[in-house]
Design a protein around this motif. Structure first.
Motif, PDB file in Angstrom:
ATOM      1  N   GLN A   1       0.861  -1.304   0.027  1.00 22.08           N
ATOM      2  CA  GLN A   1      -0.056   0.002  -0.106  1.00 22.08           C
ATOM      3  C   GLN A   1       1.007   1.337   0.004  1.00 22.08           C
ATOM      4  OE1 GLN A   1      -3.109  -0.019  -0.419  1.00 22.08           O
ATOM      5  NE2 GLN A   1      -3.652  -2.079  -0.201  1.00 22.08           N
ATOM      6  N   ALA A   2       0.304   2.160  -0.309  1.00 20.07           N
ATOM      7  CA  ALA A   2       0.840   3.731  -0.496  1.00 20.07           C
ATOM      8  C   ALA A   2       1.407   3.882   0.967  1.00 20.07           C
ATOM      9  CB  ALA A   2       0.082   4.708  -0.935  1.00 20.07           C
ATOM     10  N   SER A   3       2.475   5.043   0.766  1.00 16.53           N
ATOM     11  CA  SER A   3       3.049   5.288   2.166  1.00 16.53           C
ATOM     12  C   SER A   3       3.014   6.895   2.155  1.00 16.53           C
ATOM     13  CB  SER A   3       4.306   4.790   2.313  1.00 16.53           C
ATOM     14  OG  SER A   3       5.043   5.118   3.340  1.00 16.53           O
ATOM     15  N   LYS A   4       3.235   7.253   3.311  1.00 14.29           N
ATOM     16  CA  LYS A   4       3.453   8.943   3.631  1.00 14.29           C
ATOM     17  C   LYS A   4       4.912   9.212   3.127  1.00 14.29           C
ATOM     18  CE  LYS A   4       0.437   9.512   7.146  1.00 14.29           C
ATOM     19  NZ  LYS A   4       0.144  10.170   8.641  1.00 14.29           N
TER      20      LYS A   4
ATOM     21  N   ALA B   1       6.109   8.172  -2.344  1.00 11.52           N
ATOM     22  CA  ALA B   1       5.205   8.255  -1.716  1.00 11.52           C
ATOM     23  C   ALA B   1       3.732   8.245  -2.105  1.00 11.52           C
ATOM     24  CB  ALA B   1       5.419   9.431  -0.701  1.00 11.52           C
ATOM     25  N   ASP B   2       2.750   7.534  -1.688  1.00  8.11           N
ATOM     26  CA  ASP B   2       1.298   7.690  -2.290  1.00  8.11           C
ATOM     27  C   ASP B   2       1.239   6.785  -3.372  1.00  8.11           C
ATOM     28  OD1 ASP B   2       0.739   9.408  -0.244  1.00  8.11           O
ATOM     29  OD2 ASP B   2       1.165  11.222  -1.485  1.00  8.11           O
TER      30      ASP B   2
ATOM     31  N   SER C   1      13.078   6.389   3.924  1.00  2.10           N
ATOM     32  CA  SER C   1      13.741   7.811   4.230  1.00  2.10           C
ATOM     33  C   SER C   1      12.501   8.323   5.015  1.00  2.10           C
ATOM     34  CB  SER C   1      14.528   8.389   3.549  1.00  2.10           C
ATOM     35  OG  SER C   1      14.538   9.853   4.014  1.00  2.10           O
ATOM     36  N   LYS C   2      12.430   8.747   6.234  1.00  2.00           N
ATOM     37  CA  LYS C   2      11.242   9.413   6.618  1.00  2.00           C
ATOM     38  C   LYS C   2      11.265  10.901   6.539  1.00  2.00           C
ATOM     39  CE  LYS C   2      10.418   5.800  10.194  1.00  2.00           C
ATOM     40  NZ  LYS C   2      10.122   5.643  11.559  1.00  2.00           N
TER      41      LYS C   2
ATOM     42  N   ASP D   1      18.703   9.825  -6.465  1.00  5.88           N
ATOM     43  CA  ASP D   1      19.277  10.816  -5.758  1.00  5.88           C
ATOM     44  C   ASP D   1      17.949  11.898  -5.878  1.00  5.88           C
ATOM     45  OD1 ASP D   1      20.572  13.500  -4.888  1.00  5.88           O
ATOM     46  OD2 ASP D   1      21.982  13.320  -6.424  1.00  5.88           O
ATOM     47  N   THR D   2      17.229  11.852  -4.698  1.00  9.92           N
ATOM     48  CA  THR D   2      16.095  12.886  -4.745  1.00  9.92           C
ATOM     49  C   THR D   2      16.198  13.540  -3.475  1.00  9.92           C
ATOM     50  OG1 THR D   2      14.722  11.223  -3.497  1.00  9.92           O
ATOM     51  CG2 THR D   2      14.844  10.653  -5.650  1.00  9.92           C
ATOM     52  N   SER D   3      14.898  14.403  -3.117  1.00  6.29           N
ATOM     53  CA  SER D   3      14.907  15.148  -2.104  1.00  6.29           C
ATOM     54  C   SER D   3      14.808  14.508  -0.709  1.00  6.29           C
ATOM     55  CB  SER D   3      13.670  16.113  -2.117  1.00  6.29           C
ATOM     56  OG  SER D   3      12.442  15.404  -2.361  1.00  6.29           O
ATOM     57  N   THR D   4      14.370  13.110  -0.780  1.00  6.51           N
ATOM     58  CA  THR D   4      13.901  12.523   0.335  1.00  6.51           C
ATOM     59  C   THR D   4      15.031  11.255   0.690  1.00  6.51           C
ATOM     60  OG1 THR D   4      12.585  10.834  -1.223  1.00  6.51           O
ATOM     61  CG2 THR D   4      11.594  12.567   0.374  1.00  6.51           C
ATOM     62  N   MET D   5      15.983  10.851  -0.311  1.00  9.34           N
ATOM     63  CA  MET D   5      16.931  10.055   0.016  1.00  9.34           C
ATOM     64  C   MET D   5      17.930  10.020  -1.302  1.00  9.34           C
ATOM     65  SD  MET D   5      15.096   6.582  -1.410  1.00  9.34           S
ATOM     66  CE  MET D   5      13.509   6.399  -0.424  1.00  9.34           C
TER      67      MET D   5
END
Length: 240
Positions: free
Chosen positions: A67-70, A103-104, A120-121, A155-159
């Motif tokens: 399932q999707a995540s935040k 996410a989502d 990565s939170k 290489d993204t904004s979250t990880m």
């Protein structure tokens, strides 16, 4: 009545003290080392869950839905082969492939896989990033027998995630100390891994969570050595 109130106050104070001690002890942990073959092979197991990063094994069957995540996630195929679907797009997955899962986004699997699921939170989600697959062949294409190669294919904004490839001939790397937490997963070769003054033997299937501020490096390689690494960006000055 007075004695009962005093007893309750003492009990609550003791609970608060124990909670504070537990939090301090947890925060004082600098690293953990796990072995894939000691984790369950039949069900998903969370082995790392911190405020910045989490890691778990995720096992699919012929009709599994993640399932999707935040949070954005990285899915590494440890074993198996199947077709996966995200929205209307399908991708063929096999051992060694990696999926950056936005996410989502929900992903549906049509076969059996054993995977590593890292999160990565970071909340720095950039909606221009999209779910996508990286094949084992693409990931390893930058290998160079004459130098240690860090291929950060995500290489993204979250990880930031990639494959660190170390030839046996160079016998390791130098001490690295980061301001962000990381998870490592050894896929090829064996080595010694030093974290501060602690030395552990690592091999294919070894999983190492290392907290920011801990100096660490690989050495005494038995063979060419490959390790997947994910860095969180909560503590990283990184904007993509």
């Amino acid at each position: 009545m007075k004695n009962q109130c005093e007893s309750k106050q003492l009990f609550y104070a003791l609970c608060l003290l124990l909670t504070a001690f537990s939090s301090y002890a947890q925060n004082d942990v600098k690293w953990h080392v796990y072995e894939m073959d000691k984790l369950s092979s039949n069900e998903s197991v969370v082995y790392v869950d911190t405020p910045t990063i989490s890691g778990e094994t995720y096992v699919t069957n012929s009709a599994s839905t993640l399932q999707a995540s935040k949070s954005d996630r990285m899915l590494f195929v440890v074993e198996g082969m199947c077709t996966a679907t995200v929205k209307s797009e399908t991708m063929d997955l096999k051992t060694g492939d990696v999926v950056f899962l936005k996410a989502d986004d929900t992903i549906k699997f049509s076969g059996s896989l054993k995977t590593m699921l890292w999160t990565s939170k970071s909340t720095k989600t950039n909606h221009r990033d999209k779910t996508g697959k990286f094949s084992k062949e693409e990931i390893e294409a930058e290998r160079d027998a004459s130098e240690n190669v860090w291929n950060s294919f995500i290489d993204t904004s979250t990880m930031v995630a990639g494959l660190y490839m170390l030839p046996k001939s160079l016998n390791g790397d130098n001490t690295l100390t980061h301001i962000f937490d990381e998870i490592n997963y050894v896929v090829n070769g064996s080595a010694k891994f030093k974290m501060n003054n602690t030395i552990v033997d690592v091999r294919p299937g070894s999983i190492m969570w290392v907290k920011r501020g801990v100096g660490h490096y690989f050495y005494d390689l038995s063979d060419d050595f490959d390790v997947f690494i994910l860095f969180e960006t909560i503590n990283m000055d990184h904007d993509h």
